[in-house]
Structures are given as C-alpha cells and as structure tokens.
Design a protein around this motif. Structure first.
Motif, PDB file in Angstrom:
ATOM      1  N   TRP A 424      -0.556  -5.552  -5.143  1.00 42.37           N
ATOM      2  CA  TRP A 424      -0.884  -4.132  -5.340  1.00 42.37           C
ATOM      3  C   TRP A 424      -1.950  -3.700  -4.338  1.00 42.37           C
ATOM      4  O   TRP A 424      -3.069  -4.198  -4.343  1.00 42.37           O
ATOM      5  N   ARG A 425      -1.597  -2.769  -3.480  1.00 49.23           N
ATOM      6  CA  ARG A 425      -2.496  -2.311  -2.421  1.00 49.23           C
ATOM      7  C   ARG A 425      -3.761  -1.670  -2.981  1.00 49.23           C
ATOM      8  O   ARG A 425      -4.858  -1.860  -2.443  1.00 49.23           O
ATOM      9  N   ARG A 426      -3.649  -0.910  -4.035  1.00 50.95           N
ATOM     10  CA  ARG A 426      -4.764  -0.123  -4.569  1.00 50.95           C
ATOM     11  C   ARG A 426      -5.790  -0.973  -5.324  1.00 50.95           C
ATOM     12  O   ARG A 426      -6.917  -0.546  -5.560  1.00 50.95           O
ATOM     13  N   ASN A 428      -8.724  -3.305  -6.662  1.00 52.95           N
ATOM     14  CA  ASN A 428     -10.060  -3.486  -6.089  1.00 52.95           C
ATOM     15  C   ASN A 428     -10.920  -4.400  -6.963  1.00 52.95           C
ATOM     16  O   ASN A 428     -10.457  -4.928  -7.975  1.00 52.95           O
ATOM     17  N   THR A 481      -9.727  -0.519 -11.838  1.00 53.66           N
ATOM     18  CA  THR A 481      -9.404  -0.069 -10.483  1.00 53.66           C
ATOM     19  C   THR A 481      -9.618   1.438 -10.347  1.00 53.66           C
ATOM     20  O   THR A 481     -10.175   1.918  -9.350  1.00 53.66           O
ATOM     21  N   TRP A 482      -9.187   2.190 -11.346  1.00 49.03           N
ATOM     22  CA  TRP A 482      -9.351   3.649 -11.320  1.00 49.03           C
ATOM     23  C   TRP A 482     -10.826   4.039 -11.380  1.00 49.03           C
ATOM     24  O   TRP A 482     -11.281   4.907 -10.630  1.00 49.03           O
ATOM     25  N   ARG A 486     -11.616   4.536  -4.822  1.00 53.41           N
ATOM     26  CA  ARG A 486     -10.856   4.028  -3.684  1.00 53.41           C
ATOM     27  C   ARG A 486     -11.723   3.142  -2.796  1.00 53.41           C
ATOM     28  O   ARG A 486     -12.870   3.471  -2.487  1.00 53.41           O
ATOM     29  N   ASP A 487     -11.174   2.020  -2.395  1.00 51.95           N
ATOM     30  CA  ASP A 487     -11.826   1.105  -1.457  1.00 51.95           C
ATOM     31  C   ASP A 487     -10.905   1.012  -0.243  1.00 51.95           C
ATOM     32  O   ASP A 487     -10.016   0.179  -0.161  1.00 51.95           O
ATOM     33  N   LEU A 488     -11.117   1.931   0.721  1.00 47.82           N
ATOM     34  CA  LEU A 488     -10.185   2.050   1.840  1.00 47.82           C
ATOM     35  C   LEU A 488     -10.149   0.791   2.694  1.00 47.82           C
ATOM     36  O   LEU A 488      -9.085   0.392   3.177  1.00 47.82           O
ATOM     37  N   GLU A 491      -7.948  -1.613   0.944  1.00 46.37           N
ATOM     38  CA  GLU A 491      -6.544  -1.204   1.012  1.00 46.37           C
ATOM     39  C   GLU A 491      -5.957  -1.476   2.391  1.00 46.37           C
ATOM     40  O   GLU A 491      -4.797  -1.873   2.518  1.00 46.37           O
ATOM     41  N   TYR A 494      -4.861  -5.017   2.836  1.00 49.65           N
ATOM     42  CA  TYR A 494      -3.730  -5.479   2.025  1.00 49.65           C
ATOM     43  C   TYR A 494      -2.568  -5.953   2.889  1.00 49.65           C
ATOM     44  O   TYR A 494      -1.922  -6.962   2.566  1.00 49.65           O
TER      45      TYR A 494
END
Length: 512
Positions: A424-426, A428, A481-482, A486-488, A491, A494
């Motif tokens: 899962w890319r998202r 964290n 995660t939500w 966001r942890d760019l 991501e 990934y």
C-alpha cells in the motif's frame, strides 16, 4: 522408564551441544549470529522451518485436542497447511528481499522512521513470548508427570538450555538443532502411525469406525470444541494469516542467499510439516480409542499427554519393557522439540531487541560488529528469564490454546503492517503504530474474555478472536495512516520498495 528417558534425552542433548560448540566457532559476525551468514540451502532451511513449526504445542496439544474433541481438534493441525501457500505465493520473496535480520528491517526499509521500527519490536516481542509460553508449559507437564521432576524445575531447565543454544551458537546452532529435531520428530511420528495402523488392519477407516462405536457419531462431527458457527472460519483465518506474521518463522528467510531459495524452502516445509500435521489426526483418534478419554483427562485435564500415553500403549502397555521404552523415546523427542523451538523463538526475540531496539533505535546504527553480537548475546539472557517467568504461570492450560493466542496476535498485529508496508503506497509510520496497538490489544482482550479462558462464562463467544481482531488491526492501521497525514517522501519510496520486494535489486536495507 525414568532412567531410559533421561539417557535418551541426554544423548540427544549431547548431540545438540556438540553442534552448538561447532557453531560457536563459526559465529563471529552479526550476520552469522542472526542469519547464519545467509548461506543455508533450501533443503537445510526447509528442514529448519519444519522444525520451527512442528512445536511441542503441535506434537502434544493438537493430538490432545483431537483425542478429546475429535475432528474439531484436527482442524487446528490441518488448517495450518493453507498458511504455507500464502507464505509461498505472497510473503517469502518480499520478506527475503526487503529485510536483513528481523521483521523490523522490513518495516523500516519502507518507513525509515525509528517509531515504525519500535512498533515492530513490540509486535515481535509480544508474539514470540506468547508463542514461547506453551512450549515451556509443555516441558513442565512432561517432566513433572513422567520423571517426577517439579514443574518449576523443568521450566527452568528448558530456559537454561535454550539460552545456551542461542548465546553461544546463534542462528547456525539453532538451525542444526532444528534439523536434528525435525528428523527425530518425523521418524517418531511415522513409527507411531505404522504401529497404530497395524492395530486396525492398516485400514484408517477401521480407526474412525472404532472411535465412532465408542464415543458416537458426534466425535467425528464438528461442534465438540468449536461451539460457535464462526469458530472454524476464525481458526482457519488465524492460522492462514497468523503464520505469516510469526517472527521466528519469517526471519528464517534471511538465512538463505536469495528469494528463489526462500521459495524452495517453503516447498520443503509444506511436504515435511504437512505430512506431520496430517498424521496427528490419526494419532489423536487412536489415543481416544486405545487409551481412552477418561485416562487422558485423569493424567492431564488439557489432554497434553495423549500422545505419550498412546506410545506407552503401543509398546505393550504400562509396566512392560516395550511400553516404557517407546514412552521414553517419545518423551525424549518431545523434550528435544521443546528445546529446539524455544531456541528459535529466543533468537528471534533477542535479535529484535538487540538489532532493532538497541542498535537501530537507541544507537541509530552506530555500533560495531562485535558490539552488536555482544548485545544480542546479553539480550538472550533477558529473554530467557522472561520465558521462564511466564512459563511458570502457564501450568495447567492446554498448550494448543496458548499457541492459538500467539498466532491470533501475529495475525492481528504483525500481518496487517507487513502486508500494508509491502503493498500500500499510502501507508505510513502512524499506520504501523495503529495496526500493532489495535490489533495486538484486541487479540489479547478478546481471547481472555472468550471460551478458551473463561469457559461457559465467556463474554466473547468465539474461541479464536482473529475473525474480529484482525479486521480491527487493519482498521487501526488505516485510521492511523489517515491521522498521520500524507508522507510524500514515504509514498515516493514505495516504487523502490515494490521493485526491491519482487526483484531483490535495490539499496542496502539499512538507511544512511
């Protein structure tokens, strides 16, 4: 019989100590201590994996449950076979390619945050200790009943033995101890099956019909132990995904040179352990037929000694030379099984404490090679002390039930974060923390208010909590995660992680 059991046991112990002495001379680096230098063949690692998985809980607990509850007990053994397919097809290769020594490496390779590795340390340690407790309990029950040794003395003896294996020989010694144990266990099980089949004309159907004549048709039907309609599904789900979250099993994939060898190891495991688990049904039913449930319960209410009692019967019965010799052999092999499994668990636990917690979280990787090995050996002593303490508290509980609790925690806390980290890319770091916390706490809480521990007073109606605790683990990971935002950078990384997981090509596991 006591003398024969001790002679056979100490002969096996002497052999494994020679192996440990040999391995100690070849264990100098962190890689050799944690992963046997990554040089094991598929066959060697496959036998060692089988030795890791064929624990005292399976050897004693699963057969005991089958003897007392019929086909419900056999589901504990047979359901595990499906887990090997998941490991072969989905888990083995990515784990081997993205990790180095521990499951914490797999998580950290993706997250690059100490908080994520710390969460993996907690998940690994809890599962390993939970899985170690029934092994210690099995040792105490066997030695107390058959040798007259106090339960506490037996637990301490096993704890000291496992520390010696790991402290001096590391993964090399642990691997060869597992191989020796697997060969002994498979040979003993095969001998017992041939012997018991000879009692029923080598026709397994005669065994099933004999059990039905004594205990009724319900003995071969579901519902004797797994009362709730969802119990069977939850058990299968727990074993299928929980095995992929057991650290002492997964870390064995770091002992081979590449992913192809890791997959071949699983194939060896499937045939070796699969054969063993299939015959435990026959052994359990034969125990009920020839020994009798009343005698099994009189000796140990959890049914943990059904198999040794069957061995005594097959050899000619109590008081006969043949019966006492075969009983002594089975008990000695069971002792060796316990020592081997707890050694693997101790190594996995001490590895995560030393490598993940001390070296990478506290010291941030600034530890010499010799320092890493020294800390790992010191952590082995602490793990051994904890295992002994918890083992002393587990007297009288069926070891199979305790194993299921450990696997439920692995399925609910470890498996979600492993799967989401790889696919899962998202995902964290906050998701890792949420998954471990929610999955682990819910598995323990639901198990303790369930029938396995509270009996008829249970609040949660299902024996195995995985059907609810694993979704809660995934939910905790999703919510974490939500909430973490966001942890760019994570991501973007990934794609590199996914490529490395399936090819083995990429940067080193440890971040700069």
């Amino acid at each position: 019989m006591k003398i024969m059991t001790l002679v056979i046991f100490f002969a096996i112990l002497a052999l494994t100590m020679v192996v440990t002495y040999w391995a100690a001379k070849r264990t100098n680096t962190a890689s050799e201590f944690y992963a046997a230098g990554g040089n094991l063949s598929a066959k060697e690692n496959g036998f060692a994996l089988a030795g890791d998985w064929m624990s005292a809980a399976a050897f004693l607990g699963f057969t005991g449950l089958t003897a007392l509850y019929g086909m419900d007990g056999s589901l504990y053994a047979v359901s595990a076979l499906a887990a090997f397919l998941l490991i072969l097809m989905v888990i083995a290769e990515p784990i081997r390619n993205t990790g180095k020594f521990t499951l914490g490496d797999v998580i950290s390779y993706r997250m690059r945050r100490p908080e994520a590795r710390l969460a993996a340390v907690i998940g690994t340690t809890v599962v390993n200790l939970a899985y170690m407790i029934p092994q210690m309990a099995g040792a105490g029950v066997l030695m107390k009943l058959l040798l007259g040794i106090p339960y506490s003395t037996a637990v301490v003896f096993v704890g000291v033995g496992m520390v010696v294996y790991v402290r001096f020989g590391g993964m090399i010694a642990t691997t060869w101890v597992q191989i020796i144990k697997a060969v002994l266990l498979l040979t003993t099980a095969a001998t017992m099956v041939v012997w018991l089949l000879s009692k029923v004309g080598f026709n397994p159907l005669n065994l099933f019909s004999g059990v039905e004549d004594i205990y009724g048709a319900q003995m071969l039907a579901p519902g004797n132990y797994l009362k709730h309609p969802l119990d069977t599904f939850s058990l299968a789900l727990s074993l299928i995904v929980g095995t992929a979250g057991l650290p002492h099993i997964m870390t064995r994939f770091f002992t081979v040179p590449d992913a192809k060898t890791a997959r071949k190891s699983v194939i060896w495991l499937m045939f070796l352990a699969g054969s063993f688990f299939i015959v435990t049904t026959l052994i359990g039913l034969a125990s009920a037929m020839f020994v009798g449930q009343d005698r099994i319960r009189a000796v140990d209410k959890g049914g943990n000694l059904a198999l040794p009692l069957l061995a005594q019967y097959l050899g000619g019965g109590a008081g006969t030379i043949g019966g006492e010799i075969f009983l002594a052999v089975v008990c000695a092999v069971a002792f060796a099984t316990i020592l081997a499994v707890v050694a693997g668990l101790t190594l996995a636990t001490s590895g995560t404490i030393a490598h993940d917690l001390y070296v990478n979280v506290i010291k941030k990787g600034r530890v010499s090679e010799a320092g890493q090995v020294r800390v790992a050996k010191l952590s082995t002593l602490a793990v051994g002390a904890l295992a002994i303490a918890f083992g002393l508290l587990a007297e009288g509980v069926n070891v199979a039930v305790l194993v299921i609790l450990a696997i439920a925690i692995a399925a609910s806390a470890n498996f979600p974060i492993i799967a989401l980290s790889l696919f899962w890319r998202r995902f964290n770091t906050a998701g890792v923390i949420g998954g471990v916390a929610v999955g682990g706490i819910s598995a323990v809480a639901l198990a303790y208010i369930g029938p396995a521990f509270m009996g008829s007073d249970a609040i949660f109606p299902i024996v195995n909590p995985t059907i609810l605790s694993m979704p809660l683990g995934f939910l905790g990971a999703l919510v974490g995660t939500w909430l973490g935002g966001r942890d760019l950078a994570n991501e973007h990384r990934y794609d590199e992680v996914l490529f490395k997981a399936h090819t083995g090509v990429g940067i080193e596991n440890e971040p700069a």
